[in-house]
Write a protein that holds these residues in place. Structure first.
Motif, mmCIF file in Angstrom:
data_model
loop_
_atom_site.group_PDB
_atom_site.id
_atom_site.type_symbol
_atom_site.label_atom_id
_atom_site.label_comp_id
_atom_site.label_asym_id
_atom_site.label_seq_id
_atom_site.Cartn_x
_atom_site.Cartn_y
_atom_site.Cartn_z
ATOM 1 N N ASN A 178 0.808 -1.229 0.000
ATOM 2 C CA ASN A 178 0.000 0.000 0.000
ATOM 3 C C ASN A 178 0.843 1.281 0.000
ATOM 4 O OD1 ASN A 178 -2.087 -1.780 0.210
ATOM 5 N ND2 ASN A 178 -3.050 -0.820 1.965
ATOM 6 N N PRO A 179 1.716 1.435 -0.979
ATOM 7 C CA PRO A 179 2.567 2.628 -0.958
ATOM 8 C C PRO A 179 1.775 3.885 -1.282
ATOM 9 C CG PRO A 179 2.864 1.476 -3.011
ATOM 10 C CD PRO A 179 1.924 0.634 -2.182
ATOM 11 N N GLY A 204 -1.182 -4.063 -3.322
ATOM 12 C CA GLY A 204 -2.239 -3.234 -2.772
ATOM 13 C C GLY A 204 -2.068 -1.782 -3.194
ATOM 14 N N ASN A 205 -3.061 -0.980 -2.860
ATOM 15 C CA ASN A 205 -3.044 0.434 -3.227
ATOM 16 C C ASN A 205 -3.256 1.310 -2.021
ATOM 17 O OD1 ASN A 205 -2.789 0.332 -6.140
ATOM 18 N ND2 ASN A 205 -4.724 -0.764 -6.016
ATOM 19 N N GLU A 206 -2.785 2.521 -2.118
ATOM 20 C CA GLU A 206 -2.909 3.492 -1.023
ATOM 21 C C GLU A 206 -4.358 3.631 -0.583
ATOM 22 O OE1 GLU A 206 -2.225 7.442 -2.264
ATOM 23 O OE2 GLU A 206 -1.510 8.068 -0.310
ATOM 24 N N GLY A 207 -4.576 3.597 0.719
ATOM 25 C CA GLY A 207 -5.923 3.822 1.236
ATOM 26 C C GLY A 207 -6.752 2.564 1.348
ATOM 27 N N ALA A 213 -5.001 -6.337 0.421
ATOM 28 C CA ALA A 213 -3.847 -6.129 -0.443
ATOM 29 C C ALA A 213 -3.499 -7.415 -1.159
ATOM 30 C CB ALA A 213 -2.658 -5.636 0.377
ATOM 31 N N GLN A 214 -3.497 -7.337 -2.429
ATOM 32 C CA GLN A 214 -3.168 -8.503 -3.239
ATOM 33 C C GLN A 214 -2.497 -7.953 -4.471
ATOM 34 O OE1 GLN A 214 -2.122 -11.373 -3.997
ATOM 35 N NE2 GLN A 214 -3.850 -12.519 -3.200
ATOM 36 N N ARG A 316 6.218 0.092 4.110
ATOM 37 C CA ARG A 316 4.782 0.147 4.321
ATOM 38 C C ARG A 316 4.363 1.407 5.049
ATOM 39 N NH1 ARG A 316 2.626 -4.221 7.919
ATOM 40 N NH2 ARG A 316 0.535 -3.575 8.387
ATOM 41 N N ASP A 317 3.182 1.910 4.710
ATOM 42 C CA ASP A 317 2.634 3.083 5.383
ATOM 43 C C ASP A 317 1.673 2.668 6.485
ATOM 44 O OD1 ASP A 317 2.268 5.196 2.461
ATOM 45 O OD2 ASP A 317 3.893 4.925 3.870
ATOM 46 N N LEU A 318 1.751 3.290 7.608
ATOM 47 C CA LEU A 318 0.765 3.058 8.661
ATOM 48 C C LEU A 318 0.278 4.398 9.172
ATOM 49 C CD1 LEU A 318 2.302 0.368 11.019
ATOM 50 C CD2 LEU A 318 0.434 0.062 9.432
ATOM 51 N N ALA A 319 -0.981 4.456 9.549
ATOM 52 C CA ALA A 319 -1.444 5.652 10.263
ATOM 53 C C ALA A 319 -1.116 5.426 11.727
ATOM 54 C CB ALA A 319 -2.941 5.813 10.066
ATOM 55 N N PHE A 320 -0.637 6.418 12.410
ATOM 56 C CA PHE A 320 -0.195 6.212 13.781
ATOM 57 C C PHE A 320 -1.079 6.989 14.737
ATOM 58 C CE2 PHE A 320 3.014 4.147 16.075
ATOM 59 C CZ PHE A 320 3.217 4.875 17.229
#
Lengths: 351, 115
Positions: A178-179, A204-207, A213-214, A316-320
């Motif tokens: 999910n970049p 996967g895709n952002e958001g 994610a596949q 990977r992006d995570l919301a924190f």
């Protein structure tokens, strides 16, 4: 603007390009196998895999892992670098509202926000020497991932793959989950001047939810594998013919290599992303099903018995999310190495 | 999937990612298969042409250039191999073979990039 290859192709009737083609052919003969084959490093490796969590929008380092006692002393005083923040009133120093204490035998300074993580202090290595000179998100993100915000350079994952290859030839050696499409987008996991096959592969895709994610289009419901292979052979024959005419073109090589990897991935990927055969303990340990992260990194890190384990960098992006009273949005980068300037808009903290 | 440049950065040359997901898209997506089918039908509708001439027309439509002898030979060999291996009626085998050929053209690096 010419690329170096175009320059060689056009200047002096292309004689430089002939030489390059010769050099590349020699290199290819020497290398032999695929660019993703494993290579020995200069040192005996201790780490087998890298999971790189790029948690953009996280809280400030001075509230979490970077203890700044001088900041508490200077709290409220006028900062020397005026005019660099938001708004027009005077910029003052602002201390962290969170208490720091030392943990573990190493005495790491960790704030009160991470009581559980602090218990594992002796398993952590904290690097408090980071420095940035970029005030905006996209340039800073690219600086973080590639080492330069001014020049287009390969991502850390691309360098790793270039230097060490990957043990598992059925899966990409460098993947990103999910970049983000903004803040630099593909440049954060790109390969720049390195051969194209060292780029990160998006899953996967952002958001999107990470559970969904596949890798897109991993299966073909309309044609059988045999027929698909025949069509693929035709495409590859066309591409290889083109490569013969243009030996030094690493994008072409990237295309050819990507088709072969894609074909192998069709077999390997669906089994890999399926966590239903993992034990309940494992699922709980990795937080599968729980919250935003959903433990999806787990299957990619520990490839089960039928497959050989691979070395890969995952980004990977995570919301924190912080404690109950604080919900921080995007954190603006602090430019002052010693102290932190109070800002009034972006962080949304009361002052 | 086929990356857009970030306007707030020095991007230099736009990133040209050439990774497996793009290959998978060109191999497996419904969109590409449909378009290949449409092109195949268009080619087969030209009943006055021979197969070799159809190969040439396909190259002109997709890659904006005529096919050379090697490419024509390759296309005809592909049809022969495909038609023989599929146990369907001659017509569906033929459509399938031409669809495969068109899909292969869409998948070439030459179609994807401007050199």
């Amino acid at each position: 603007m010419f690329s170096r290859r175009e320059l060689l192709q056009n200047v002096s009737c292309g004689f430089g390009y002939l030489a390059l083609a010769g050099l590349c052919a020699e290199q290819a003969r020497a290398a032999g196998d695929s660019p993703l084959a494993p290579r020995a490093g200069h040192f005996k490796p201790r780490a087998k895999r890298v999971i790189f969590l790029f948690m953009q929008g996280g809280p400030s380092h001075v509230d979490t892992f970077d203890y700044k006692p001088q900041l508490a002393v200077d709290d409220g005083k006028t900062a020397p670098h005026q005019g660099q923040g938001f708004g027009s009133s005077k910029q003052t120093w602002k201390k962290s509202p969170f208490k720091f204490s030392q943990h573990g035998e190493g005495g790491l300074h960790i704030s009160e926000l991470f009581p559980h993580l602090a218990e594992r202090a002796d398993d952590l290595c904290l690097l408090n020497g980071m420095f940035t000179d970029q005030p905006i998100h996209s340039a800073a993100s690219v600086l973080m991932h590639t080492g330069s915000s001014q020049f287009v350079r390969p991502s850390v994952g691309a360098w790793t793959l270039y230097g060490l290859g990957s043990k598992n030839q059925e899966l990409p050696g460098f993947i990103t989950l999910n970049p983000a499409t903004k803040i630099g987008g593909a440049q954060n996991y790109g390969s720049a001047f390195l051969p194209a096959s060292f780029q990160g592969t998006r899953i996967g895709n952002e958001g999107e939810k990470i559970a969904k994610a596949q890798v897109a289009h991993i299966t073909n419901t309309r044609i059988a594998v045999g027929e698909q292979r025949r069509r693929l052979d035709l495409v590859q024959a066309m591409n290889r013919r083109r490569l013969e005419a243009d030996v030094a073109n690493n994008e072409l090589e990237g295309v050819i290599e990507s088709y072969e990897l894609a074909f192998r991935m069709q077999g390997a990927m669906p089994k890999l992303m399926d966590v239903t055969d993992e034990t309940q303990t494992t699922l709980e340990q990795y937080g599968v099903g729980a919250g935003p992260s959903d433990g999806r990194v787990r299957p990619l890190v520990s490839v089960g018995p039928p497959f050989r384990r691979g070395r890969r960098a995952v980004h990977r992006d995570l919301a924190f999310r912080l404690g109950p009273t604080q919900r921080l949005g995007q954190a603006a980068f602090r430019t002052c190495p010693g102290h932190r300037q109070a800002d009034r808009g972006a962080v949304g903290r009361p002052r | 999937m086929f990356d857009v440049a970030d306007p707030s950065l020095v991007v230099g040359r736009r990133e040209v990612t050439t990774v497996a997901p793009q290959a998978l898209f060109l191999m497996n997506s419904g969109f590409v298969l449909d378009q290949a089918g449409v092109l195949a039908e268009q080619l087969l509708e030209q009943t006055e042409l021979s197969d070799a001439e159809r190969v040439d027309l396909a190259y002109r439509l997709v890659l904006a250039r005529p096919a050379d002898d090697v490419e024509r030979r390759e296309g005809l060999d592909f049809f022969a191999a495909t038609s023989n291996s599929l146990g369907r009626t001659p017509l569906t085998a033929r459509i399938s073979a031409w669809t495969g050929f068109c899909q292969a053209l869409f998948g070439t690096a030459e179609f994807r990039y401007v050199y």
